[in-house]
Design a protein around this motif. Structure first.
Motif, PDB file in Angstrom:
ATOM      1  N   THR A 181       0.812  -1.223   0.000  1.00 31.30           N
ATOM      2  CA  THR A 181       0.000   0.000   0.000  1.00 31.30           C
ATOM      3  C   THR A 181       0.844   1.270   0.000  1.00 31.30           C
ATOM      4  O   THR A 181       0.305   2.366  -0.149  1.00 31.30           O
ATOM      5  CB  THR A 181      -0.956   0.025   1.214  1.00 31.30           C
ATOM      6  OG1 THR A 181      -0.224  -0.261   2.409  1.00 31.30           O
ATOM      7  CG2 THR A 181      -2.069  -1.007   1.045  1.00 31.30           C
ATOM      8  N   GLY A 182       2.163   1.146   0.183  1.00 32.65           N
ATOM      9  CA  GLY A 182       3.024   2.328   0.112  1.00 32.65           C
ATOM     10  C   GLY A 182       3.448   2.875   1.452  1.00 32.65           C
ATOM     11  O   GLY A 182       3.627   4.091   1.596  1.00 32.65           O
ATOM     12  N   ALA A 319      -6.341   0.010   1.424  1.00 29.86           N
ATOM     13  CA  ALA A 319      -6.025  -0.934   0.347  1.00 29.86           C
ATOM     14  C   ALA A 319      -6.470  -0.328  -0.974  1.00 29.86           C
ATOM     15  O   ALA A 319      -7.354   0.542  -1.019  1.00 29.86           O
ATOM     16  CB  ALA A 319      -6.736  -2.260   0.594  1.00 29.86           C
ATOM     17  N   LEU A 320      -5.879  -0.777  -2.073  1.00 29.01           N
ATOM     18  CA  LEU A 320      -6.198  -0.213  -3.383  1.00 29.01           C
ATOM     19  C   LEU A 320      -7.662  -0.434  -3.742  1.00 29.01           C
ATOM     20  O   LEU A 320      -8.283   0.410  -4.384  1.00 29.01           O
ATOM     21  CB  LEU A 320      -5.283  -0.824  -4.445  1.00 29.01           C
ATOM     22  CG  LEU A 320      -5.308  -0.183  -5.840  1.00 29.01           C
ATOM     23  CD1 LEU A 320      -5.065   1.316  -5.766  1.00 29.01           C
ATOM     24  CD2 LEU A 320      -4.281  -0.841  -6.749  1.00 29.01           C
ATOM     25  N   ARG A 321      -8.230  -1.560  -3.329  1.00 29.13           N
ATOM     26  CA  ARG A 321      -9.645  -1.837  -3.634  1.00 29.13           C
ATOM     27  C   ARG A 321     -10.584  -0.889  -2.886  1.00 29.13           C
ATOM     28  O   ARG A 321     -11.752  -0.791  -3.224  1.00 29.13           O
ATOM     29  CB  ARG A 321      -9.982  -3.285  -3.286  1.00 29.13           C
ATOM     30  CG  ARG A 321      -9.809  -3.620  -1.819  1.00 29.13           C
ATOM     31  CD  ARG A 321     -10.083  -5.087  -1.527  1.00 29.13           C
ATOM     32  NE  ARG A 321      -9.747  -5.437  -0.150  1.00 29.13           N
ATOM     33  CZ  ARG A 321      -8.524  -5.752   0.259  1.00 29.13           C
ATOM     34  NH1 ARG A 321      -7.534  -5.783  -0.615  1.00 29.13           N
ATOM     35  NH2 ARG A 321      -8.284  -6.045   1.513  1.00 29.13           N
ATOM     36  N   LEU A 330      -3.325   6.228 -10.944  1.00 24.93           N
ATOM     37  CA  LEU A 330      -2.103   5.516 -10.593  1.00 24.93           C
ATOM     38  C   LEU A 330      -1.514   4.800 -11.812  1.00 24.93           C
ATOM     39  O   LEU A 330      -0.306   4.849 -12.056  1.00 24.93           O
ATOM     40  CB  LEU A 330      -2.403   4.499  -9.492  1.00 24.93           C
ATOM     41  CG  LEU A 330      -2.549   5.055  -8.076  1.00 24.93           C
ATOM     42  CD1 LEU A 330      -3.259   4.052  -7.181  1.00 24.93           C
ATOM     43  CD2 LEU A 330      -1.184   5.394  -7.492  1.00 24.93           C
ATOM     44  N   ALA A 331      -2.384   4.135 -12.577  1.00 27.47           N
ATOM     45  CA  ALA A 331      -1.914   3.397 -13.749  1.00 27.47           C
ATOM     46  C   ALA A 331      -1.255   4.333 -14.759  1.00 27.47           C
ATOM     47  O   ALA A 331      -0.194   4.022 -15.318  1.00 27.47           O
ATOM     48  CB  ALA A 331      -3.075   2.640 -14.393  1.00 27.47           C
ATOM     49  N   GLN A 332      -1.856   5.503 -14.981  1.00 29.09           N
ATOM     50  CA  GLN A 332      -1.284   6.446 -15.940  1.00 29.09           C
ATOM     51  C   GLN A 332       0.029   7.027 -15.430  1.00 29.09           C
ATOM     52  O   GLN A 332       0.971   7.236 -16.207  1.00 29.09           O
ATOM     53  CB  GLN A 332      -2.287   7.571 -16.218  1.00 29.09           C
ATOM     54  CG  GLN A 332      -1.852   8.524 -17.324  1.00 29.09           C
ATOM     55  CD  GLN A 332      -1.666   7.809 -18.657  1.00 29.09           C
ATOM     56  OE1 GLN A 332      -2.534   7.047 -19.082  1.00 29.09           O
ATOM     57  NE2 GLN A 332      -0.538   8.050 -19.329  1.00 29.09           N
ATOM     58  N   VAL A 366      -0.830  -1.496  -4.580  1.00 30.94           N
ATOM     59  CA  VAL A 366      -0.131  -0.669  -5.567  1.00 30.94           C
ATOM     60  C   VAL A 366       1.106  -1.380  -6.104  1.00 30.94           C
ATOM     61  O   VAL A 366       1.446  -1.242  -7.280  1.00 30.94           O
ATOM     62  CB  VAL A 366       0.254   0.699  -4.958  1.00 30.94           C
ATOM     63  CG1 VAL A 366       0.984   1.548  -5.985  1.00 30.94           C
ATOM     64  CG2 VAL A 366      -0.988   1.433  -4.463  1.00 30.94           C
ATOM     65  N   ARG A 367       1.766  -2.167  -5.263  1.00 31.65           N
ATOM     66  CA  ARG A 367       2.948  -2.904  -5.727  1.00 31.65           C
ATOM     67  C   ARG A 367       2.577  -3.850  -6.870  1.00 31.65           C
ATOM     68  O   ARG A 367       3.300  -3.985  -7.854  1.00 31.65           O
ATOM     69  CB  ARG A 367       3.563  -3.681  -4.570  1.00 31.65           C
ATOM     70  CG  ARG A 367       4.892  -4.352  -4.925  1.00 31.65           C
ATOM     71  CD  ARG A 367       5.474  -5.111  -3.758  1.00 31.65           C
ATOM     72  NE  ARG A 367       5.886  -4.211  -2.687  1.00 31.65           N
ATOM     73  CZ  ARG A 367       5.474  -4.321  -1.430  1.00 31.65           C
ATOM     74  NH1 ARG A 367       4.629  -5.265  -1.088  1.00 31.65           N
ATOM     75  NH2 ARG A 367       5.894  -3.473  -0.514  1.00 31.65           N
ATOM     76  N   GLU A 368       1.437  -4.503  -6.757  1.00 31.81           N
ATOM     77  CA  GLU A 368       0.984  -5.403  -7.817  1.00 31.81           C
ATOM     78  C   GLU A 368       0.609  -4.623  -9.072  1.00 31.81           C
ATOM     79  O   GLU A 368       0.897  -5.052 -10.196  1.00 31.81           O
ATOM     80  CB  GLU A 368      -0.211  -6.235  -7.342  1.00 31.81           C
ATOM     81  CG  GLU A 368      -0.704  -7.216  -8.394  1.00 31.81           C
ATOM     82  CD  GLU A 368      -1.939  -7.988  -7.967  1.00 31.81           C
ATOM     83  OE1 GLU A 368      -2.429  -8.799  -8.778  1.00 31.81           O
ATOM     84  OE2 GLU A 368      -2.429  -7.772  -6.837  1.00 31.81           O
ATOM     85  N   LEU A 369      -0.026  -3.475  -8.890  1.00 32.47           N
ATOM     86  CA  LEU A 369      -0.393  -2.642 -10.037  1.00 32.47           C
ATOM     87  C   LEU A 369       0.851  -2.219 -10.809  1.00 32.47           C
ATOM     88  O   LEU A 369       0.885  -2.289 -12.050  1.00 32.47           O
ATOM     89  CB  LEU A 369      -1.173  -1.406  -9.557  1.00 32.47           C
ATOM     90  CG  LEU A 369      -1.566  -0.383 -10.626  1.00 32.47           C
ATOM     91  CD1 LEU A 369      -2.511  -1.008 -11.648  1.00 32.47           C
ATOM     92  CD2 LEU A 369      -2.205   0.849  -9.986  1.00 32.47           C
ATOM     93  N   ILE A 370       1.880  -1.786 -10.095  1.00 31.95           N
ATOM     94  CA  ILE A 370       3.137  -1.395 -10.745  1.00 31.95           C
ATOM     95  C   ILE A 370       3.711  -2.569 -11.526  1.00 31.95           C
ATOM     96  O   ILE A 370       4.130  -2.426 -12.684  1.00 31.95           O
ATOM     97  CB  ILE A 370       4.150  -0.889  -9.696  1.00 31.95           C
ATOM     98  CG1 ILE A 370       3.656   0.419  -9.060  1.00 31.95           C
ATOM     99  CG2 ILE A 370       5.528  -0.688 -10.318  1.00 31.95           C
ATOM    100  CD1 ILE A 370       4.485   0.868  -7.872  1.00 31.95           C
ATOM    101  N   ASN A 371       3.725  -3.743 -10.909  1.00 36.27           N
ATOM    102  CA  ASN A 371       4.287  -4.933 -11.549  1.00 36.27           C
ATOM    103  C   ASN A 371       3.546  -5.281 -12.834  1.00 36.27           C
ATOM    104  O   ASN A 371       4.162  -5.539 -13.870  1.00 36.27           O
ATOM    105  CB  ASN A 371       4.236  -6.103 -10.565  1.00 36.27           C
ATOM    106  CG  ASN A 371       4.678  -7.416 -11.184  1.00 36.27           C
ATOM    107  OD1 ASN A 371       3.863  -8.146 -11.753  1.00 36.27           O
ATOM    108  ND2 ASN A 371       5.953  -7.717 -11.089  1.00 36.27           N
TER     109      ASN A 371
END
Length: 451
Positions: A181-182, A319-321, A330-332, A366-371
């Motif tokens: 989560t950062g 959490a991101l959800r 975040l994705a952009q 967020v770590r998973e999103l970055i990956n």
């Protein structure tokens, strides 16, 4: 209509012309197009530098049949420059193997040679109009956020307000939240925006160090303190003097070390292993954990007195959800930061991919999103990243049943329930349902009910 769009249309029109020989650039200049200012770049690197200095310009590439551009380098320039591109080329080159479909896909428009004043003016005007529609400015600014973090959901705004309050004092901070989560990002933000910003930031993962080494890692040791101690070593607490010590996964700290850390928090002094000298240290401690420390206290796995010492100021990251509206931002932001590593043709996310990201629960946050975004940007062969590129399950829209399907389902349920109640006696069931025996038999047959 947006007034800023009109202002950009009325503003200066600039173009960077990539032309190895300069012949087509000279012909373009000779046309004397009103309000247009062109500069020539003879190499791909020169064009890249010119566009970086003038992001408001459009790009033109000259193919004169003599000066050939390295195709891989040119594709990379076209795909990774946030400008609109026009190809100026001899008509025969459109069907030549020297100009591949992959290359042509990156151009907004084309103009065949020789240059015609009216046609080129129309082509450039169209491209300039499209460029004026594109948003200007830093994508991170558009995304919104604070303290180097991205997100403008209500739960993130609450985190920003809490950080503002934490900055004004020098007490310990305990950051909670799921993995990914950062938490370290928040700890660094507190350090960078506090009065201790000029001091060091020392991070230590308590779960990644063998229990036998934690004492010396935290407090340091003197020469000869144990076998292999050839010289004095400064521990992480002392190394963070006048700055911040970030203790990640504090819940994994062994019980015997918890007592030593508590003693330091109480008197702000340390004793190196193998020494009797007490060293005064001025450190702010920020701890983080993904486990429930209150439960760990109840289970006897974490000292209650240490918990209260660390949890003077508590922050819990969502959490991101729990902040799905931040996912596109975040994705952009990740996409923009990693653009230099992307496949040349990748330009963004498909609408289906954005929908899938919003629908996914992100157990790794967020770590998973970055990956997932980083991997997709490198491996994708698409122009827009797809659901499959991100490795996410497709979003399946729930199918709304028709009225006929609902009526059939209800009829079947009522008849089956009534038959069961009356021991499959059709005559009694028909009487109870208010229909004839023949009608009920027809319904049983139509609904394929087994007696």
């Amino acid at each position: 209509m947006d007034t800023s769009y009109l202002e950009r249309l009325k503003g200066p029109r600039r173009g960077v012309v990539l032309d190895g020989g300069g012949r087509i650039f000279s012909a373009l200049e000779a046309l004397g197009l009103e309000r247009w200012d062109f500069q020539v770049a003879s190499t791909i690197d020169a064009a890249r530098r010119a566009l970086r200095q003038d992001p408001g310009a459009i790009g033109l590439v000259a193919f004169d049949g003599v000066h050939a551009w390295p195709q891989a380098e040119l594709v990379m320039l076209l795909a990774r420059s946030e400008v609109e591109w026009v190809a100026l080329l001899e008509e025969g080159l459109l069907r030549s193997e020297r100009v591949s479909p992959e290359l042509l896909r990156n151009f907004n428009d084309f103009h065949s040679l020789p240059l015609d004043r009216d046609r080129i003016a129309m082509t450039l005007g169209h491209v300039h109009g499209k460029a004026a529609l594109l948003p200007r400015g830093d994508s991170s600014a558009l995304a919104g956020g604070g303290f180097g973090m991205t997100g403008r959901s209500e739960c993130m705004r609450l985190i920003y307000r809490q950080i503002e309050k934490v900055l004004g004092v020098d007490a310990p901070v305990l950051i909670g939240g799921e993995s990914g989560t950062g938490k370290e990002l928040v700890a660094r933000a507190i350090h960078q925006h506090s009065a201790r910003a000029s001091g060091p930031f020392v991070a230590m993962n308590c779960g990644a160090i063998a229990p036998s080494l934690i004492q010396s890692e935290l407090f340091g040791y003197e020469r000869g303190a144990f076998t292999g101690a050839a010289q004095r070593k400064i521990g992480n607490i002392e190394a963070a003097n006048d700055g911040v010590l970030f203790l990640d996964e504090i819940g994994d700290l062994p019980l015997e070390m918890q007592a030593n850390l508590l003693r330091f928090l109480q008197d702000r002094t340390i004793t190196r292993v193998g020494s009797t000298e007490r060293v005064k240290v001025n450190v702010r401690v920020i701890a983080a954990t993904h486990v429930d420390l209150q439960r760990a206290v109840a289970d006897g796995r974490f000292r209650q007195d240490l918990y209260y010492r660390l949890n003077v100021l508590g922050l819990t990251l969502p959490a991101l959800r729990e902040r799905r509206e931040d996912i596109p931002l975040l994705a952009q932001t990740i996409f923009d930061e990693q653009r230099v590593h992307a496949s040349p043709q990748v330009r963004g996310f498909s609408s289906a991919a954005l929908h899938a990201m919003m629908d996914y629960d992100w157990p790794g946050n967020v770590r998973e999103l970055i990956n997932r975004v980083q991997r997709a940007m490198i491996m994708s062969e698409n122009r827009l990243l797809s659901v499959a590129d991100l490795g996410l399950p497709p979003v399946v829209d729930p199918v709304t049943p028709t009225l006929e399907e609902i009526r059939t389902s209800v009829e079947r349920e009522v008849i089956e329930t009534s038959l069961k109640k009356h021991g499959n006696n059709v005559s009694e069931t028909a009487r109870r349902l208010g229909v004839s025996r023949v009608t009920l038999y027809r319904m049983i047959d139509r609904l394929k009910i087994v007696l």
